[in-house]
Scaffold this motif. Structure first.
Motif, PDB file in Angstrom:
ATOM      1  N   PRO A  85       5.562 -30.891 -21.971  1.00 13.03           N
ATOM      2  CA  PRO A  85       4.571 -30.771 -22.668  1.00 13.03           C
ATOM      3  C   PRO A  85       3.200 -31.674 -22.242  1.00 13.03           C
ATOM      4  CG  PRO A  85       5.949 -30.542 -24.524  1.00 13.03           C
ATOM      5  CD  PRO A  85       6.713 -30.955 -23.090  1.00 13.03           C
ATOM      6  N   ILE A  88       2.139 -30.333 -18.619  1.00 17.87           N
ATOM      7  CA  ILE A  88       1.231 -29.098 -18.811  1.00 17.87           C
ATOM      8  C   ILE A  88      -0.340 -29.640 -19.175  1.00 17.87           C
ATOM      9  CG2 ILE A  88       0.697 -27.232 -20.441  1.00 17.87           C
ATOM     10  CD1 ILE A  88       3.692 -26.625 -20.688  1.00 17.87           C
ATOM     11  N   GLN A  89      -0.331 -30.640 -20.021  1.00 19.05           N
ATOM     12  CA  GLN A  89      -1.323 -31.464 -20.344  1.00 19.05           C
ATOM     13  C   GLN A  89      -2.312 -31.837 -19.035  1.00 19.05           C
ATOM     14  OE1 GLN A  89      -2.259 -31.031 -23.531  1.00 19.05           O
ATOM     15  NE2 GLN A  89      -3.957 -32.666 -23.595  1.00 19.05           N
ATOM     16  N   TYR A 113      11.453 -23.788 -25.325  1.00 19.30           N
ATOM     17  CA  TYR A 113       9.992 -23.985 -25.656  1.00 19.30           C
ATOM     18  C   TYR A 113      10.258 -23.158 -27.170  1.00 19.30           C
ATOM     19  CZ  TYR A 113       8.767 -25.349 -21.067  1.00 19.30           C
ATOM     20  OH  TYR A 113       8.679 -25.976 -19.852  1.00 19.30           O
ATOM     21  N   ILE A 121       2.081 -27.847 -27.852  1.00 19.27           N
ATOM     22  CA  ILE A 121       1.414 -27.601 -26.699  1.00 19.27           C
ATOM     23  C   ILE A 121       0.012 -27.264 -26.893  1.00 19.27           C
ATOM     24  CG2 ILE A 121       1.399 -26.354 -24.539  1.00 19.27           C
ATOM     25  CD1 ILE A 121       4.411 -26.692 -24.553  1.00 19.27           C
ATOM     26  N   ARG A 124      -2.357 -29.680 -28.630  1.00 20.11           N
ATOM     27  CA  ARG A 124      -3.105 -30.932 -27.882  1.00 20.11           C
ATOM     28  C   ARG A 124      -3.958 -30.493 -26.989  1.00 20.11           C
ATOM     29  NH1 ARG A 124       2.065 -34.162 -25.444  1.00 20.11           N
ATOM     30  NH2 ARG A 124       0.388 -34.766 -24.069  1.00 20.11           N
TER      31      ARG A 124
END
Ligand code: SAH
Length: 355
Positions: A85, A88-89, A113, A121, A124
């Motif tokens: 996560p 990905i951010q 996931y 995810i 955020r």
């Protein structure tokens, strides 16, 4: 033939028989007429704008075994990866700095996931980057999971139906059922997502009748987006020896989809860029109005190889962003970095708010 193309342009409707006739009898010179009408229709609804979405391919693990796909479960040659996560951010931050306001999170069907992880995810990203749209493209899940993602802030869901032909679908998807896939698309729509369906062109054994079925299904579903791309064989799959789809046939399907679903968002597929150096530009001139440059970290890009010779594998995200913009400009169109909702969705949304 010209009458039929004009009918599609004027009424945005064709019967299955008319579509089959058109596909079977379309001559080279008719194609240009078709593409011209499709471009005019696109301009009527979306002007010269082309929407940019940042695509993050966050996992190549997959529990399904689609015969055409390079990341199918039974490809032992592939090293598998997952982005955390946090990673990905970081991709989103980079994308946000480059101006993207839609992030497409795509993966194989990877149950690592869980519902909770995906919800986190989404939350955020929505907290950190207010005003962005999130598109999920993670395959089939339970309805309550789709509902949880929507509540967490996911806006759109992209899941190609792949082919609307029962016979072909069953042959290509040993671990899946067409009925389930269509039920998922229906559920996503009911929940309130902007939904994207779509299909591949040039699948082994695919006839004009099968392709007409794809268009008829789309006329029924009325999705907000339609992803259409050529099938390209992958050497580590059972379909490695097959021919694959062509740019020309795919362009015809993009143009017809534009005429039958005039307000839809139609991506110029990356796979078109693999088959022809200007494949995506040609799609834009045949009615497409979206491109999805990669935001996937370059270290893992080559591992998300759905088909052979995928492009942009060694590029930095910033390079993709500006390369795409130049390509859009080269055909007289303009890159639009806003959220880019479908006009059908905006209209129905406004209606709801008025009530
Ligand atoms: N697991 C997600 C994402 C699938 S990958 C889902 O089920 O929706 C995204 C798309 O790549 C697929 O929907 C399929 O249409 C396309 N694709 C897969 N293999 C391909 C191939 N060999 N050639 C062209 N497109 C392919």
């Amino acid at each position: 033939m010209l009458e039929l193309i004009a009918k599609a342009f004027n009424t945005n409707k064709l019967t299955k028989e008319e579509i089959i006739y058109l596909l079977q009898n379309l001559k080279d010179e008719d194609r240009q007429t078709l593409f011209g009408y499709a471009l005019e229709t696109k301009k009527k609804h979306y002007g010269d704008e082309v929407y940019l979405r940042g695509l993050i391919e966050f996992s190549n693990h997959c529990r399904q075994d689609c015969l055409y796909c390079g990341i199918r479960a039974s490809n032992p040659m592939l090293s598998r990866y997952r982005l955390t996560p946090e990673e990905i951010q970081v991709c989103c931050q980079e994308g946000y700095n480059l101006g993207y306001r839609t992030f497409v999170l795509q993966s194989g069907e990877d149950l690592w996931y869980t519902k909770d992880i995906i919800v986190k995810i989404i939350r955020r990203i929505k907290d950190k980057f207010p005003g962005v749209a999130i598109t999920l493209s993670i395959g089939e899940r339970k309805r309550d999971e789709y509902e949880a993602y929507f509540r967490a802030g996911a806006d759109r869901f992209l899941m190609r139906h792949e082919t609307a032909s029962e016979r072909l679908y069953a042959k290509l998807h040993p671990t899946m059922k067409l009925e389930n896939r269509l039920a998922c698309l229906q559920a996503l729509k009911e929940i309130g997502y902007q939904v994207g369906a779509g299909f591949m062109v040039g699948l082994p054994g695919q006839s004009h009748i099968d392709l007409a079925e794809d268009l008829c299904y789309l006329q029924e579903l009325e999705p907000d987006m339609v992803g259409i791309g050529p099938f390209i064989p992958h050497s580590e799959t059972p379909l490695k020896g097959e021919k694959g789809g062509t740019v020309e046939d795919t362009l015809v399907m993009v143009a017809l989809t534009r005429l039958l679903l005039p307000e839809s968002l139609l991506p110029a597929a990356t796979a078109m860029g693999t088959l022809h150096p200007q494949g995506r530009e040609l799609a834009l001139q045949a009615g497409a109005n979206v491109v999805m440059p990669l935001l996937t970290p370059s270290s893992v890009r080559k591992l998300y190889e759905l088909y052979q010779n995928k492009i942009c594998l060694n590029d930095e995200s910033g390079k993709c962003r500006y390369c795409i913009e130049r390509r859009i400009n080269s055909v007289g169109m303009a890159a639009d970095l806003s959220r880019g909702d479908s006009s059908r969705f905006i209209r129905t949304h406004e209606l709801k708010q008025k009530r």
